[in-house]
Write an enzyme that holds these catalytic residues in place. Structure first.
Site, PDB file in Angstrom:
ATOM      1  N   THR A 123      -0.742 -16.268  -2.320  1.00  0.00           N
ATOM      2  CA  THR A 123       0.070 -15.236  -1.669  1.00  0.00           C
ATOM      3  C   THR A 123       0.930 -15.836  -0.557  1.00  0.00           C
ATOM      4  OG1 THR A 123      -0.083 -13.328  -0.176  1.00  0.00           O
ATOM      5  CG2 THR A 123      -2.011 -14.740  -0.282  1.00  0.00           C
ATOM      6  N   ASP A 124       2.046 -15.183  -0.264  1.00  0.00           N
ATOM      7  CA  ASP A 124       2.884 -15.645   0.849  1.00  0.00           C
ATOM      8  C   ASP A 124       2.156 -15.515   2.193  1.00  0.00           C
ATOM      9  OD1 ASP A 124       3.008 -12.890   1.186  1.00  0.00           O
ATOM     10  OD2 ASP A 124       5.200 -12.761   1.236  1.00  0.00           O
ATOM     11  N   GLU A 125       1.066 -14.720   2.229  1.00  0.00           N
ATOM     12  CA  GLU A 125       0.359 -14.502   3.505  1.00  0.00           C
ATOM     13  C   GLU A 125      -0.310 -15.759   4.024  1.00  0.00           C
ATOM     14  OE1 GLU A 125      -1.990 -11.035   4.147  1.00  0.00           O
ATOM     15  OE2 GLU A 125      -0.708  -9.792   2.891  1.00  0.00           O
ATOM     16  N   TYR A 148      -8.465 -12.051   5.010  1.00  0.00           N
ATOM     17  CA  TYR A 148      -7.999 -12.141   3.615  1.00  0.00           C
ATOM     18  C   TYR A 148      -7.134 -13.384   3.432  1.00  0.00           C
ATOM     19  CZ  TYR A 148      -4.624 -11.454  -0.170  1.00  0.00           C
ATOM     20  OH  TYR A 148      -3.800 -11.650  -1.251  1.00  0.00           O
ATOM     21  N   LYS A 152      -7.639 -16.831   1.098  1.00  0.00           N
ATOM     22  CA  LYS A 152      -6.694 -17.281   0.063  1.00  0.00           C
ATOM     23  C   LYS A 152      -6.206 -18.702   0.379  1.00  0.00           C
ATOM     24  CE  LYS A 152      -5.266 -15.171  -2.983  1.00  0.00           C
ATOM     25  NZ  LYS A 152      -5.785 -14.963  -4.374  1.00  0.00           N
TER      26      LYS A 152
HETATM   27  P1  NAD Z   1      -6.374  -5.971  -7.153  1.00  0.00           P
HETATM   28  O1  NAD Z   1      -7.261  -5.767  -5.982  1.00  0.00           O
HETATM   29  O2  NAD Z   1      -5.598  -4.841  -7.699  1.00  0.00           O
HETATM   30  O3  NAD Z   1      -7.234  -6.566  -8.381  1.00  0.00           O
HETATM   31  C1  NAD Z   1      -8.212  -7.549  -8.207  1.00  0.00           C
HETATM   32  C2  NAD Z   1      -9.004  -7.638  -9.515  1.00  0.00           C
HETATM   33  O4  NAD Z   1      -9.974  -8.688  -9.365  1.00  0.00           O
HETATM   34  C3  NAD Z   1      -9.786  -6.369  -9.855  1.00  0.00           C
HETATM   35  O5  NAD Z   1      -9.626  -6.053 -11.215  1.00  0.00           O
HETATM   36  C4  NAD Z   1     -11.225  -6.737  -9.536  1.00  0.00           C
HETATM   37  O6  NAD Z   1     -12.169  -6.030 -10.334  1.00  0.00           O
HETATM   38  C5  NAD Z   1     -11.235  -8.232  -9.851  1.00  0.00           C
HETATM   39  N1  NAD Z   1     -12.286  -8.967  -9.147  1.00  0.00           N
HETATM   40  C6  NAD Z   1     -12.587  -8.891  -7.825  1.00  0.00           C
HETATM   41  N2  NAD Z   1     -13.630  -9.698  -7.559  1.00  0.00           N
HETATM   42  C7  NAD Z   1     -13.980 -10.305  -8.729  1.00  0.00           C
HETATM   43  C8  NAD Z   1     -14.971 -11.265  -9.086  1.00  0.00           C
HETATM   44  N3  NAD Z   1     -15.844 -11.753  -8.185  1.00  0.00           N
HETATM   45  N4  NAD Z   1     -15.035 -11.674 -10.383  1.00  0.00           N
HETATM   46  C9  NAD Z   1     -14.168 -11.176 -11.314  1.00  0.00           C
HETATM   47  N5  NAD Z   1     -13.235 -10.260 -11.026  1.00  0.00           N
HETATM   48  C10 NAD Z   1     -13.131  -9.834  -9.739  1.00  0.00           C
HETATM   49  O7  NAD Z   1      -5.435  -7.182  -6.758  1.00  0.00           O
HETATM   50  P2  NAD Z   1      -3.875  -7.422  -7.037  1.00  0.00           P
HETATM   51  O8  NAD Z   1      -3.080  -6.743  -6.011  1.00  0.00           O
HETATM   52  O9  NAD Z   1      -3.611  -7.203  -8.482  1.00  0.00           O
HETATM   53  O10 NAD Z   1      -3.797  -8.988  -6.725  1.00  0.00           O
HETATM   54  C11 NAD Z   1      -4.116  -9.941  -7.749  1.00  0.00           C
HETATM   55  C12 NAD Z   1      -4.013 -11.337  -7.158  1.00  0.00           C
HETATM   56  O11 NAD Z   1      -2.691 -11.539  -6.666  1.00  0.00           O
HETATM   57  C13 NAD Z   1      -4.938 -11.586  -5.987  1.00  0.00           C
HETATM   58  O12 NAD Z   1      -5.427 -12.916  -6.095  1.00  0.00           O
HETATM   59  C14 NAD Z   1      -4.049 -11.434  -4.758  1.00  0.00           C
HETATM   60  O13 NAD Z   1      -4.528 -12.233  -3.697  1.00  0.00           O
HETATM   61  C15 NAD Z   1      -2.738 -11.943  -5.300  1.00  0.00           C
HETATM   62  N6  NAD Z   1      -1.513 -11.387  -4.698  1.00  0.00           N
HETATM   63  C16 NAD Z   1      -1.320 -10.037  -4.605  1.00  0.00           C
HETATM   64  C17 NAD Z   1      -0.124  -9.551  -4.107  1.00  0.00           C
HETATM   65  C18 NAD Z   1       0.140  -8.060  -3.995  1.00  0.00           C
HETATM   66  O14 NAD Z   1       1.138  -7.674  -3.399  1.00  0.00           O
HETATM   67  N7  NAD Z   1      -0.698  -7.192  -4.555  1.00  0.00           N
HETATM   68  C19 NAD Z   1       0.884 -10.441  -3.678  1.00  0.00           C
HETATM   69  C20 NAD Z   1       0.637 -11.812  -3.771  1.00  0.00           C
HETATM   70  C21 NAD Z   1      -0.558 -12.284  -4.307  1.00  0.00           C
HETATM   71  O1  DAU Z   2       2.361 -10.478   0.959  1.00  0.00           O
HETATM   72  C1  DAU Z   2       1.496 -10.424  -0.143  1.00  0.00           C
HETATM   73  C2  DAU Z   2       0.311  -9.547   0.185  1.00  0.00           C
HETATM   74  O2  DAU Z   2       0.785  -8.214   0.225  1.00  0.00           O
HETATM   75  C3  DAU Z   2      -0.845  -9.692  -0.795  1.00  0.00           C
HETATM   76  O3  DAU Z   2      -1.348 -11.008  -0.726  1.00  0.00           O
HETATM   77  C4  DAU Z   2      -1.956  -8.688  -0.489  1.00  0.00           C
HETATM   78  O4  DAU Z   2      -2.955  -8.741  -1.494  1.00  0.00           O
HETATM   79  C5  DAU Z   2      -1.349  -7.297  -0.462  1.00  0.00           C
HETATM   80  O5  DAU Z   2      -2.347  -6.370  -0.083  1.00  0.00           O
HETATM   81  C6  DAU Z   2      -0.171  -7.227   0.506  1.00  0.00           C
HETATM   82  O6  DAU Z   2      -0.612  -7.337   1.884  1.00  0.00           O
HETATM   83  P1  DAU Z   2      -0.006  -6.391   3.050  1.00  0.00           P
HETATM   84  O7  DAU Z   2      -0.992  -6.330   4.130  1.00  0.00           O
HETATM   85  O8  DAU Z   2       1.383  -6.769   3.390  1.00  0.00           O
HETATM   86  O9  DAU Z   2       0.077  -4.996   2.204  1.00  0.00           O
HETATM   87  P2  DAU Z   2      -0.314  -3.496   2.586  1.00  0.00           P
HETATM   88  O10 DAU Z   2       0.178  -2.651   1.449  1.00  0.00           O
HETATM   89  O11 DAU Z   2      -1.728  -3.350   2.990  1.00  0.00           O
HETATM   90  O12 DAU Z   2       0.598  -3.210   3.860  1.00  0.00           O
HETATM   91  C7  DAU Z   2       2.003  -3.369   3.807  1.00  0.00           C
HETATM   92  C8  DAU Z   2       2.556  -3.037   5.195  1.00  0.00           C
HETATM   93  O13 DAU Z   2       2.371  -1.645   5.444  1.00  0.00           O
HETATM   94  C9  DAU Z   2       1.844  -3.764   6.319  1.00  0.00           C
HETATM   95  O14 DAU Z   2       2.793  -4.064   7.328  1.00  0.00           O
HETATM   96  C10 DAU Z   2       0.840  -2.731   6.853  1.00  0.00           C
HETATM   97  C11 DAU Z   2       1.565  -1.419   6.619  1.00  0.00           C
HETATM   98  N1  DAU Z   2       0.690  -0.240   6.344  1.00  0.00           N
HETATM   99  C12 DAU Z   2      -0.216  -0.340   5.340  1.00  0.00           C
HETATM  100  C13 DAU Z   2      -1.044   0.732   5.044  1.00  0.00           C
HETATM  101  C14 DAU Z   2      -2.081   0.618   3.945  1.00  0.00           C
HETATM  102  C15 DAU Z   2       0.865   0.938   7.060  1.00  0.00           C
HETATM  103  O15 DAU Z   2       1.729   1.024   7.962  1.00  0.00           O
HETATM  104  N2  DAU Z   2       0.054   1.999   6.769  1.00  0.00           N
HETATM  105  C16 DAU Z   2      -0.911   1.940   5.785  1.00  0.00           C
HETATM  106  O16 DAU Z   2      -1.635   2.950   5.585  1.00  0.00           O
END
Ligand code: NAD
Ligand code: DAU
Length: 334
Positions: A123-125, A148, A152
């Site tokens: 992730t970019d985080e 988190y 990562k």
């Molecule tokens: P999500 O939370 O929707 O899904 C995570 C999945 O992983 C679920 O299906 C869960 O059941 C499974 N899982 C969790 N723990 C497990 C374990 N121990 N063994 C097997 N399966 C397990 O997540 P997402 O938003 O789809 O993110 C997927 C990946 O992409 C993550 O690695 C996250 O860090 C990365 N990512 C997410 C974002 C975003 O914006 N959502 C951005 C950049 C990177």
């Molecule tokens: O940048 C990639 C990441 O983006 C992924 O690695 C993470 O898995 C994904 O959860 C996401 O992280 P963020 O913390 O940026 O996403 P989130 O949707 O939780 O929050 C986005 C922004 O919105 C952040 O600045 C916090 C704010 N927020 C979030 C929630 C849930 C609010 O203001 N109110 C809220 O209720």
């Protein structure tokens, strides 16, 4: 090609599986997922009869279960993770277990099974908050600020170490914030759409001026596909869409699309350690693979709002059970 995909029942993983099966008909997929609160087989119900797809319920920390399921795989794509920052602030233990130990278990299993490629979904985080006017490249220092992001980052280090020490073929992606269909409604966009549709308050953290670079999930899946098939071993690839928005802008856009008043916005106590800005430079993936996002923020968000409107029963089921307690804990007294 036989792909061993972990976390495929979650948001990005399920979209990626659908993408691969429609774009690469010769590929076979094993989806290995623990089905935590975020994993939902309903996300893949349309693929139940696809002979190129199979599901195994399992934990990436369980070496023997991984060994059984990984046999014959050509590549591992590791989406499995605890992915929500707010939950990691409440309690980090599962983040260390799954995101760090689980990744190492997968690396060990991949080497033993002589897998040809290991793709880590990072992730970019991991690079932390980016100063105004600057952009993080793949060479920027790692500076994770939330538990988190720290987990990562640790996982990325173990992936890199497996490459340097054992010569494992690895590639890593660092995507920005994804949005689109099947995203669990704890994350900003689905949470705000669902609340707006039900005339509930929209809880914006702090001053609402934190910015994120919003990437439509199908664009992210196309980029991951390119890295899987064309990426250079040992290389990291940023995936971003150059679509920075403040949270307030996002929430106002959503309210306009849903047709609800801006007065539903309510400012609540800020997230601890809240990163102000994420901004990555995707030049590498643009120039090496000719990738660019197909959706603008405006087109992607309109599609997303339509999907959530049309799938209110999916949202209702995702929000039942444990989620209600989580919502009360997170927002009840905020
Ligand atoms: P999500 O939370 O929707 O899904 C995570 C999945 O992983 C679920 O299906 C869960 O059941 C499974 N899982 C969790 N723990 C497990 C374990 N121990 N063994 C097997 N399966 C397990 O997540 P997402 O938003 O789809 O993110 C997927 C990946 O992409 C993550 O690695 C996250 O860090 C990365 N990512 C997410 C974002 C975003 O914006 N959502 C951005 C950049 C990177
Ligand atoms: O940048 C990639 C990441 O983006 C992924 O690695 C993470 O898995 C994904 O959860 C996401 O992280 P963020 O913390 O940026 O996403 P989130 O949707 O939780 O929050 C986005 C922004 O919105 C952040 O600045 C916090 C704010 N927020 C979030 C929630 C849930 C609010 O203001 N109110 C809220 O209720």
């Amino acid at each position: 090609m036989r792909l061993f995909i972990t976390g495929g029942a979650g948001f990005i993983g399920s979209n990626f599986i659908r993408h691969i099966l429609s774009e690469h008909r010769g590929h076979h997929i094993v989806n290995f997922d623990k089905l935590t609160y975020a994993g939902n087989l309903e996300n893949l119900s349309d693929l139940a009869d696809d002979s190129n797809y199979s599901f195994v319920k399992g934990d990436i920390c369980d070496r023997s279960a991984v060994d059984d399921a990984i046999t014959g795989a050509d590549a591992v794509i590791n989406f499995a993770a605890e992915s929500h920052v707010d939950r990691s602030i409440e309690r980090a233990t599962e983040f260390i277990t799954t995101n760090v130990s689980g990744t190492q278990t997968l690396l060990d299993a991949a080497r033993a099974a002589r897998v040809s490629r290991f793709l880590q979904i990072s992730t970019d985080e991991v690079m932390g908050s980016c100063a105004e006017g600057e952009y993080f490249t793949e060479d920027s220092p790692l500076c994770p600020n939330s538990p988190y992001a720290a987990s990562k980052t640790a996982a990325e280090h173990f992936v890199r170490a497996a490459h340097v020490t054992f010569g494992l073929d690895v590639v890593t992606t660092r995507a920005s914030n994804n949005y689109g269909p099947f995203q669990f409604p704890e994350k900003l966009i689905p949470l705000m759409i669902s609340n707006a549709l039900e005339d509930k308050k929209l809880p914006v953290y702090g001053d609402g001026l934190n910015t994120r670079d919003w990437l439509y999930v199908e664009d992210c899946c196309r980029a991951i596909d390119l890295v899987l098939h064309k990426g250079e071993s040992g290389t990291v690839y940023n995936i971003g869409s150059r679509a920075e928005k403040t949270n307030l802008d996002v929430v106002r856009t959503l309210l306009d699309l849903v047709g609800k008043p801006h007065s539903l916005i309510t400012f609540v106590t800020d997230r601890l350690g809240h990163d102000r800005r994420y901004a990555t430079d995707p030049t590498r993936i643009e120039t090496e693979f000719g990738w660019s996002p197909r959706e603008t923020f405006e087109s992607g968000i309109a599609k997303t709002v339509s999907w959530y409107r049309e799938n209110s029963s999916w949202v209702e089921r995702a929000r039942s059970g444990d989620y209600r307690e989580y919502y009360e804990r997170m927002y009840g007294n905020r």
